[in-house]
Design a protein around this motif. Structure first.
Motif, mmCIF file in Angstrom:
data_model
loop_
_atom_site.group_PDB
_atom_site.id
_atom_site.type_symbol
_atom_site.label_atom_id
_atom_site.label_comp_id
_atom_site.label_asym_id
_atom_site.label_seq_id
_atom_site.Cartn_x
_atom_site.Cartn_y
_atom_site.Cartn_z
ATOM 1 N N HIS A 1 0.906 -1.221 0.210
ATOM 2 C CA HIS A 1 0.025 0.078 -0.074
ATOM 3 C C HIS A 1 0.828 1.412 -0.046
ATOM 4 C CE1 HIS A 1 -2.759 3.144 1.105
ATOM 5 N NE2 HIS A 1 -3.693 2.220 1.018
ATOM 6 N N PRO A 2 0.410 2.348 -0.782
ATOM 7 C CA PRO A 2 1.509 3.539 -0.591
ATOM 8 C C PRO A 2 1.892 3.904 0.543
ATOM 9 C CG PRO A 2 -0.434 3.645 -2.459
ATOM 10 C CD PRO A 2 -0.624 2.442 -1.631
ATOM 11 N N LEU A 3 0.924 3.868 1.585
ATOM 12 C CA LEU A 3 1.114 4.313 3.012
ATOM 13 C C LEU A 3 1.899 3.518 3.838
ATOM 14 C CD1 LEU A 3 -2.337 6.062 3.526
ATOM 15 C CD2 LEU A 3 -0.315 7.149 2.952
ATOM 16 N N ALA A 4 2.080 2.022 3.639
ATOM 17 C CA ALA A 4 2.666 1.220 4.446
ATOM 18 C C ALA A 4 4.100 1.685 4.761
ATOM 19 C CB ALA A 4 2.874 -0.044 3.586
ATOM 20 N N ALA A 5 4.826 2.167 3.680
ATOM 21 C CA ALA A 5 6.410 2.633 4.156
ATOM 22 C C ALA A 5 6.211 3.798 4.906
ATOM 23 C CB ALA A 5 7.320 2.808 3.025
ATOM 24 N N PRO A 6 5.742 4.843 4.669
ATOM 25 C CA PRO A 6 5.855 5.921 5.822
ATOM 26 C C PRO A 6 5.064 5.738 7.074
ATOM 27 C CG PRO A 6 4.390 6.333 3.939
ATOM 28 C CD PRO A 6 4.983 5.275 3.301
ATOM 29 N N LEU A 7 4.149 5.059 7.259
ATOM 30 C CA LEU A 7 3.382 4.488 8.313
ATOM 31 C C LEU A 7 4.405 3.626 9.184
ATOM 32 C CD1 LEU A 7 0.767 5.572 9.639
ATOM 33 C CD2 LEU A 7 0.985 6.074 7.325
ATOM 34 N N SER A 8 5.164 2.771 8.564
ATOM 35 C CA SER A 8 6.070 1.756 9.072
ATOM 36 C C SER A 8 7.197 2.744 9.811
ATOM 37 C CB SER A 8 6.700 0.905 8.244
ATOM 38 O OG SER A 8 5.723 -0.015 7.636
ATOM 39 N N GLY A 9 7.469 3.596 9.187
ATOM 40 C CA GLY A 9 8.575 4.631 10.020
ATOM 41 C C GLY A 9 7.944 5.319 11.054
ATOM 42 N N CYS A 10 6.610 5.807 10.950
ATOM 43 C CA CYS A 10 6.181 6.122 12.127
ATOM 44 C C CYS A 10 5.984 5.187 13.206
ATOM 45 C CB CYS A 10 4.859 6.952 12.138
ATOM 46 S SG CYS A 10 4.760 8.364 10.726
#
Length: 148
Positions: free
Chosen positions: A78-87
């Motif tokens: 999902h396009p948000l998986a990487a940035p949310l994983s960082g959070c």
């Protein structure tokens, strides 16, 4: 795996069932819930992430929380998986991201309507979520305008 079309009733029931009741000590049961969330909606998947990276239990079990994060990411695109994983990593480690970083993630989230749990994770990762209330309200208002 393609994204599930949201079943809002199932999503709400799922969120109520796991909110502050996530089986943190049972890795296998957590993995089952990850798969169940994927079949319900993207917001349900982000609720699972919210449970994995937030709360008192994380301080006591950081290695398990990081393992669950890996299970959450594994095989889900999902396009948000990487940035949310960082959070999530920042939250698990007890670190914070800058308001600017959080705002950037929230701007990405704004392009994915109704991902309230993703928005909550990005805000929480700053350690000062109230400072981003105005941006969060703008994102939610944008989603509401798309619906009308």
């Amino acid at each position: 795996m393609p994204y599930a079309q949201p079943d809002h009733i199932a999503e709400g029931e799922f969120i109520l069932r796991i909110d502050a009741r996530f089986p943190y000590k049972d890795k296998r049961q957590c993995e089952v819930l990850i798969e169940e969330a994927r079949a319900i909606s993207v917001n349900a998947v982000f609720m699972v992430l919210h449970e994995i990276c937030r709360g008192e239990w994380v301080r006591k079990r950081k290695p398990l929380a990081l393992e669950l994060l890996e299970a959450w990411r594994d095989g889900w695109q999902h396009p948000l998986a990487a940035p949310l994983s960082g959070c999530a990593i920042a939250l698990i480690r007890g670190e914070v991201i800058s308001d600017e970083q959080a705002a950037s993630v929230m701007t990405l989230i704004s392009n994915h309507p109704y991902q309230y749990n993703a928005l909550a994770i990005a805000r929480a990762a700053t350690g000062r979520p109230r400072r981003l209330d105005q941006l969060a309200r703008q994102v939610i208002d944008t989603w509401a305008m798309r619906q009308s």
